[in-house]
Design an enzyme around this catalytic site. Structure first.
Site, PDB file in Angstrom:
ATOM      1  N   GLY A  26       0.827  -1.206   0.000  1.00 46.67           N
ATOM      2  CA  GLY A  26       0.000   0.000   0.000  1.00 46.67           C
ATOM      3  C   GLY A  26       0.856   1.249   0.000  1.00 46.67           C
ATOM      4  O   GLY A  26       1.674   1.452   0.894  1.00 46.67           O
ATOM      5  N   GLY A  28      -0.364   4.390   0.026  1.00 49.18           N
ATOM      6  CA  GLY A  28      -1.196   5.541   0.401  1.00 49.18           C
ATOM      7  C   GLY A  28      -0.398   6.432   1.343  1.00 49.18           C
ATOM      8  O   GLY A  28       0.848   6.379   1.367  1.00 49.18           O
ATOM      9  N   GLU A 186     -18.839  17.872   2.060  1.00 46.98           N
ATOM     10  CA  GLU A 186     -18.107  18.481   0.943  1.00 46.98           C
ATOM     11  C   GLU A 186     -18.796  18.191  -0.388  1.00 46.98           C
ATOM     12  O   GLU A 186     -18.938  19.080  -1.237  1.00 46.98           O
ATOM     13  CB  GLU A 186     -16.653  17.973   0.956  1.00 46.98           C
ATOM     14  N   ALA A 331      -5.677  11.227   7.102  1.00 49.72           N
ATOM     15  CA  ALA A 331      -4.332  11.140   6.541  1.00 49.72           C
ATOM     16  C   ALA A 331      -3.220  11.403   7.581  1.00 49.72           C
ATOM     17  O   ALA A 331      -2.225  10.654   7.599  1.00 49.72           O
ATOM     18  CB  ALA A 331      -4.218  12.104   5.364  1.00 49.72           C
TER      19      ALA A 331
HETATM   20  C1  LIG Z   1     -13.356  10.831  -0.164  1.00 45.62           C
HETATM   21  C2  LIG Z   1     -12.388  10.904   0.981  1.00 45.62           C
HETATM   22  C3  LIG Z   1     -12.082  12.125   1.550  1.00 45.62           C
HETATM   23  C4  LIG Z   1     -11.172  12.206   2.595  1.00 45.62           C
HETATM   24  N1  LIG Z   1     -10.872  13.436   3.135  1.00 45.62           N
HETATM   25  C5  LIG Z   1      -9.919  13.534   4.066  1.00 45.62           C
HETATM   26  C6  LIG Z   1      -9.518  14.803   4.557  1.00 45.62           C
HETATM   27  O1  LIG Z   1     -10.044  15.850   4.143  1.00 45.62           O
HETATM   28  N2  LIG Z   1      -8.516  14.856   5.485  1.00 45.62           N
HETATM   29  C7  LIG Z   1      -7.912  13.712   5.951  1.00 45.62           C
HETATM   30  O2  LIG Z   1      -7.005  13.805   6.759  1.00 45.62           O
HETATM   31  N3  LIG Z   1      -8.295  12.496   5.531  1.00 45.62           N
HETATM   32  C8  LIG Z   1      -9.281  12.382   4.593  1.00 45.62           C
HETATM   33  N4  LIG Z   1      -9.650  11.145   4.153  1.00 45.62           N
HETATM   34  C9  LIG Z   1      -9.088   9.945   4.791  1.00 45.62           C
HETATM   35  C10 LIG Z   1      -7.682   9.655   4.311  1.00 45.62           C
HETATM   36  O3  LIG Z   1      -7.628   9.696   2.905  1.00 45.62           O
HETATM   37  C11 LIG Z   1      -7.280   8.299   4.829  1.00 45.62           C
HETATM   38  O4  LIG Z   1      -7.331   8.328   6.238  1.00 45.62           O
HETATM   39  C12 LIG Z   1      -5.872   7.932   4.395  1.00 45.62           C
HETATM   40  O5  LIG Z   1      -5.827   7.834   2.998  1.00 45.62           O
HETATM   41  C13 LIG Z   1      -5.440   6.628   5.030  1.00 45.62           C
HETATM   42  O6  LIG Z   1      -4.162   6.313   4.579  1.00 45.62           O
HETATM   43  P1  LIG Z   1      -3.729   4.779   4.413  1.00 45.62           P
HETATM   44  O7  LIG Z   1      -2.304   4.797   4.029  1.00 45.62           O
HETATM   45  O8  LIG Z   1      -4.151   4.007   5.589  1.00 45.62           O
HETATM   46  O9  LIG Z   1      -4.648   4.243   3.222  1.00 45.62           O
HETATM   47  P2  LIG Z   1      -4.802   4.764   1.732  1.00 45.62           P
HETATM   48  O10 LIG Z   1      -4.317   6.157   1.580  1.00 45.62           O
HETATM   49  O11 LIG Z   1      -6.203   4.461   1.367  1.00 45.62           O
HETATM   50  O12 LIG Z   1      -3.833   3.829   0.905  1.00 45.62           O
HETATM   51  C14 LIG Z   1      -4.030   2.457   0.790  1.00 45.62           C
HETATM   52  C15 LIG Z   1      -3.210   1.977  -0.397  1.00 45.62           C
HETATM   53  O13 LIG Z   1      -3.177   0.559  -0.370  1.00 45.62           O
HETATM   54  C16 LIG Z   1      -3.375   0.066  -1.675  1.00 45.62           C
HETATM   55  N5  LIG Z   1      -3.942  -1.269  -1.535  1.00 45.62           N
HETATM   56  C17 LIG Z   1      -5.081  -1.617  -0.911  1.00 45.62           C
HETATM   57  N6  LIG Z   1      -5.271  -2.930  -0.967  1.00 45.62           N
HETATM   58  C18 LIG Z   1      -4.222  -3.438  -1.636  1.00 45.62           C
HETATM   59  C19 LIG Z   1      -3.847  -4.749  -2.015  1.00 45.62           C
HETATM   60  N7  LIG Z   1      -4.598  -5.798  -1.700  1.00 45.62           N
HETATM   61  N8  LIG Z   1      -2.697  -4.915  -2.691  1.00 45.62           N
HETATM   62  C20 LIG Z   1      -1.921  -3.841  -3.032  1.00 45.62           C
HETATM   63  N9  LIG Z   1      -2.229  -2.583  -2.692  1.00 45.62           N
HETATM   64  C21 LIG Z   1      -3.361  -2.392  -1.997  1.00 45.62           C
HETATM   65  C22 LIG Z   1      -4.328   1.059  -2.313  1.00 45.62           C
HETATM   66  O14 LIG Z   1      -4.277   1.006  -3.714  1.00 45.62           O
HETATM   67  C23 LIG Z   1      -3.827   2.377  -1.736  1.00 45.62           C
HETATM   68  O15 LIG Z   1      -2.845   2.972  -2.565  1.00 45.62           O
HETATM   69  C24 LIG Z   1     -10.571  11.033   3.104  1.00 45.62           C
HETATM   70  C25 LIG Z   1     -10.884   9.796   2.529  1.00 45.62           C
HETATM   71  C26 LIG Z   1     -11.779   9.730   1.477  1.00 45.62           C
HETATM   72  C27 LIG Z   1     -12.097   8.395   0.850  1.00 45.62           C
END
Ligand SMILES: Cc1cc2nc3c(=O)[nH]c(=O)nc-3n(C[C@H](O)[C@H](O)[C@H](O)COP(=O)(O)OP(=O)(O)OC[C@H]3O[C@@H](n4cnc5c(N)ncnc54)[C@H](O)[C@@H]3O)c2cc1C
Length: 432
Positions: A26, A28, A186, A331
């Protein structure tokens, strides 16, 4: 644990020189923070993601409402990490973990051997046991979701322009957003502005300003993660944009004709889902203890109980704050956890004492309601109105990846601010 037989050899062969292998699933916010935190560490890092780009999810709603184009909120992972010599980026989908054999299992049959594993696979939307609603009420998590929502929104106006039946005309111009968290607020605010400003002069047979935007929230107020005073301010700002807020009753049915709230039917051609999230299946892969949303219950050092070599971070875990309450799925939490895990791994490799347990530093909670209206909660300090809106804009541009994206988004926003126009009004995906 996924124990599917894996016959193909490991694509990241065990390192002959004995350099520890860190696999991050991941890219993200969380996964990237781990990778960049290990930039100069004596490890071999492999970042694997099912997509070739890192997505800035906080601005997805702007793609869904035709304000920005997809490439402006995404950036190739390979390009982000290209100067990091100890890091390899792979495109692929993880389907499980062979915990005993220390390997990540990939959908194409490959195995990725690891010494340390970081699961940062995020979350997806959840329909509270009503998965059949997804076809009628798409959620917003991926670029494909955003372009599909954009398609539905723009098609509804196009169809209303030619609709002869008044009831159908009204149904086409009714939009229901389910869920009053930041994404729902939003979406509702921007959609109302799209209808009342950007599209107002473009149609001949409909008045797009007659559009109804309804924000349905089962709880007693919108933005429940914000202080009550900011929820009220946001609700008033939405009302000024013409958004109807329905509080206190869950949506009980969603189908092709509309929704049902508290037994009352609302005919609506476009229903959008912003109500619930569930963790990625990473917890299932490990057989780890999880909460009801599927989030892995991690230890204070973000490792998975019983597996000091496996860490999980971000939206896919349940971690508690100082007050014992679960940390929000935002995030900054994922980023801080990612940087922390990189420190833990470096300390272990150097034989140094482990860093203190993870503590989240709250950098503020932000949501925008529309043009010149936003709310920000810094804990002691609360802001709303135009000042909060400007700060929201600056923060989002600052955190976007890539100077090109920052510049383009800033120019788009300035242009939209002056002209009320939306530059990405493309109906893509399927013929109308
Ligand atoms: C519409 C929306 C609006 C948001 N607005 C805000 C905001 O204004 N402020 C804020 O702070 N947060 C916001 N968030 C929340 C924030 O985006 C998340 O908390 C953050 O992205 C979490 O980070 P992460 O690394 O856990 O997951 P993510 O950023 O979701 O990353 C997960 C990654 O894992 C990859 N992945 C998943 N499963 C697999 C797999 N099986 N194999 C390989 N790769 C995989 C995905 O492709 C992705 O790239 C928002 C979320 C959404 C959906």
């Amino acid at each position: 644990m996924d124990s599917a037989a894996q016959t193909k050899p490991a694509s990241a062969a065990p390192d002959a020189a004995g350099v520890p292998r860190v696999v991050i699933v991941g890219a993200g916010f969380g996964g990237l923070a781990v990778a960049t935190g290990l930039a100069r560490a004596p490890v071999e890092v492999t970042v694997i993601d099912r997509r070739n780009y890192h997505l800035f999810q906080p601005l997805l709603y702007q793609v869904a409402t035709a304000a920005l184009s997809p490439a402006e909120i995404a950036w190739p992972i390979r390009s982000i990490l290209r100067n990091q010599k100890n890091t390899t980026v792979l495109l692929g989908r993880a389907t499980g973990v062979d915990v005993a054999g220390r390997a990540v299992l990939l959908a194409d049959g490959r195995r990725l051997a690891y010494d340390f594993l970081v699961l940062a696979t995020g979350a997806r939307h959840a329909y509270f046991g009503h998965d059949d609603w997804e076809a009628f009420a798409p959620g917003l998590k991926k670029i494909d979701d955003a372009t599909e929502i954009r398609r539905r929104i723009l098609l509804a106006f196009e169809r209303a322009e030619v609709a002869e039946n008044p009831a159908e005309h009204e149904r086409l111009l009714t939009f229901v957003i389910v869920g009053g968290g930041p994404t729902g607020v939003e979406l509702a605010g921007t959609l109302a502005e799209l209808a009342r400003k950007a599209l107002a002069a473009d149609f001949r047979h409909i008045d797009s300003r007659e559009t109804r935007v309804i924000l349905a929230e089962a709880g007693p107020r919108i933005l429940p993660s914000f202080p009550e005073s900011l929820s009220r301010i946001a609700e008033q700002a939405l009302a000024r944009l013409g958004v109807e807020t329905r509080l206190g009753h869950p949506v009980t049915a969603v189908d092709a004709q509309g929704v049902e709230i508290d037994g009352a039917r609302i005919p609506a051609a476009t229903v959008l889902w912003a109500a619930g999230v569930a963790a990625s299946p990473a917890g299932k892969w490990l057989g780890a203890e999880r909460d009801r949303a599927g989030r892995i219950k991690v230890q204070a050092d973000m490792s998975v109980p019983g597996h000091p070599e496996i860490f999980a971070i971000g939206d896919t875990v349940l971690a508690l704050g100082r007050d014992g309450a679960p940390l929000p799925g935002v995030a900054p939490v994922a980023k801080q956890q990612g940087s922390y895990v990189a420190r833990v791994i470096k300390a272990r490799l150097a034989g140094k004492p482990a860093p203190k347990p993870f503590r989240y530093i709250n950098v503020g909670n932000l949501a925008t309601v529309g043009r010149r209206a936003a709310v920000i909660d810094f804990g002691v300090l609360r802001l709303s109105g135009w000042l909060a809106w400007w700060m929201w804009g600056i923060v989002h541009i600052y955190f976007l990846i890539g100077m090109r994206n920052r510049l383009i988004v800033a120019i788009h926003w300035l242009w939209s601010y002056i002209t009320f126009q939306r530059g990405a009004r493309l109906i893509t995906g399927a013929d109308s």
